[in-house]
Enzyme design. Structure first.
Site, PDB file in Angstrom:
ATOM      1  N   GLY A  25       0.776  -1.230   0.000  1.00 41.75           N
ATOM      2  CA  GLY A  25       0.000   0.000   0.000  1.00 41.75           C
ATOM      3  C   GLY A  25       0.810   1.283   0.000  1.00 41.75           C
ATOM      4  N   ARG A  33     -15.843 -17.908  -8.587  1.00 43.44           N
ATOM      5  CA  ARG A  33     -15.319 -16.608  -8.999  1.00 43.44           C
ATOM      6  C   ARG A  33     -16.464 -15.623  -9.214  1.00 43.44           C
ATOM      7  NH1 ARG A  33     -10.243 -15.040  -8.074  1.00 43.44           N
ATOM      8  NH2 ARG A  33      -9.908 -13.146  -9.241  1.00 43.44           N
ATOM      9  N   ASN A  60      -5.440   2.533 -13.077  1.00 48.56           N
ATOM     10  CA  ASN A  60      -4.451   1.596 -12.543  1.00 48.56           C
ATOM     11  C   ASN A  60      -3.063   2.217 -12.671  1.00 48.56           C
ATOM     12  OD1 ASN A  60      -3.435  -1.045 -11.691  1.00 48.56           O
ATOM     13  ND2 ASN A  60      -2.740  -1.319 -13.809  1.00 48.56           N
ATOM     14  N   HIS A  97       0.838   1.219 -13.316  1.00 52.89           N
ATOM     15  CA  HIS A  97       1.674   0.109 -13.793  1.00 52.89           C
ATOM     16  C   HIS A  97       3.138   0.551 -13.764  1.00 52.89           C
ATOM     17  CE1 HIS A  97       2.618  -3.583 -15.904  1.00 52.89           C
ATOM     18  NE2 HIS A  97       3.469  -2.867 -16.613  1.00 52.89           N
ATOM     19  N   GLU A 123     -11.342  -3.666 -20.708  1.00 57.56           N
ATOM     20  CA  GLU A 123     -11.400  -5.121 -20.547  1.00 57.56           C
ATOM     21  C   GLU A 123     -10.124  -5.832 -20.998  1.00 57.56           C
ATOM     22  OE1 GLU A 123     -15.136  -7.133 -21.092  1.00 57.56           O
ATOM     23  OE2 GLU A 123     -16.245  -5.288 -20.700  1.00 57.56           O
TER      24      GLU A 123
HETATM   25  C1  GRF Z   1       3.381  -1.118  -7.489  1.00 58.37           C
HETATM   26  O1  GRF Z   1       4.640  -1.369  -8.038  1.00 58.37           O
HETATM   27  C2  GRF Z   1       2.390  -0.891  -8.586  1.00 58.37           C
HETATM   28  O2  GRF Z   1       2.924  -0.289  -9.707  1.00 58.37           O
HETATM   29  C3  GRF Z   1       1.954  -2.278  -8.918  1.00 58.37           C
HETATM   30  O3  GRF Z   1       1.935  -2.945  -7.689  1.00 58.37           O
HETATM   31  C4  GRF Z   1       2.837  -2.340  -6.766  1.00 58.37           C
HETATM   32  C5  GRF Z   1       2.050  -1.987  -5.538  1.00 58.37           C
HETATM   33  O4  GRF Z   1       2.826  -1.501  -4.494  1.00 58.37           O
HETATM   34  N1  GRF Z   1       0.718  -2.245  -9.663  1.00 58.37           N
HETATM   35  P1  GRF Z   1       2.140  -0.870  -3.211  1.00 58.37           P
HETATM   36  O5  GRF Z   1       1.188  -1.910  -2.626  1.00 58.37           O
HETATM   37  O6  GRF Z   1       1.403   0.371  -3.632  1.00 58.37           O
HETATM   38  O7  GRF Z   1       3.273  -0.575  -2.269  1.00 58.37           O
END
Ligand code: GRF
Length: 212
Positions: A12, A66, A108, A110, A148
């Site tokens: 987090g 699921r 999201n 990434h 999606e």
């Molecule tokens: C991060 O590297 C993010 O880019 C990826 O998952 C990781 C999460 O880290 N999607 P955190 O839980 O926010 O420390």
């Protein structure tokens, strides 16, 4: 208030970055209304609690199928009436019904410059392992809308980060978080909350800040 629900699975630190920017006034009008984890042991839930934010767990282990899990997740999100859903290290495939319910309202983070090092198998440390194995000199992070497909939604913000000689996946992961993820994720939330992000034919446009 612009209501944000954050979905997490682990440490987090990205959630913390959002909490910190809300607290220091960088995101006026934004409130984190609920943190949802698929994992009861996620430290992200402790971060939520410490910040006085409601945290709930919806674990696939608690559901027979699921489909039932997906329904429970959708319910947990809807109860929060979010304006925006933020996936901050959420390692669960997002149910299509959730994506359909919140078009261009799920983002999201990434840890690479999409379209490099994304898609199947590219999550967590693997992303950085692949970047180092390819020998790129620049990597970074991307905030994108969720559709999606896998890591294929419209890109909102990207930030480059240098790869240095001697980097390990762990060192690079930390640098990408500090120099890119923790900056662009709160920034993207702010831009969306200000109504400055629009999507046209899969491309985002960011309107200039309104004066006055
Ligand atoms: C991060 O590297 C993010 O880019 C990826 O998952 C990781 C999460 O880290 N999607 P955190 O839980 O926010 O420390």
């Amino acid at each position: 208030m612009f209501r944000v629900a954050v979905l997490v699975s682990g440490g987090g630190t990205n959630l913390q970055a959002i909490i910190d920017r809300v607290k220091d006034g960088s995101l006026p009008g934004v409130g984190i209304v609920r943190v949802i984890s698929n994992n009861a042991g996620a430290y992200a839930l402790t971060r939520a609690k410490n910040a006085g934010i409601e945290g709930v767990t919806v674990s696939p282990k608690e559901y027979e199928t699921r489909e039932l899990f997906n329904k429970a997740l959708l319910r947990a999100v809807k109860e929060a009436s979010p304006d925006l859903i933020v996936l901050a290290g959420f390692l669960v495939t997002i149910p299509p019904e959730l994506i359909r319910e919140y078009p261009d309202r799920i983002i999201n983070i990434h840890p690479s410059l999409i379209p490099s090092f994304c898609g199947k198998g590219c999550y967590g440390l693997h992303v950085h392992e692949k970047a180092l194995a390819r020998g790129v000199k620049v990597t970074g992070a991307t905030v994108h809308f969720v559709n999606e497909g896998l890591d294929s939604g419209p890109i909102i913000l990207q930030k480059p980060v240098a790869v240095e000689d001697g980097d390990t996946p762990e060192i690079l992961q930390k640098r990408v978080m500090e120099q890119a993820e923790w900056i662009i994720l709160p920034r993207a939330i702010g831009l969306i909350a200000e109504g400055r992000v629009s999507v046209e034919n899969g491309i985002t446009h960011i309107a200039p800040k309104k004066q006055g």
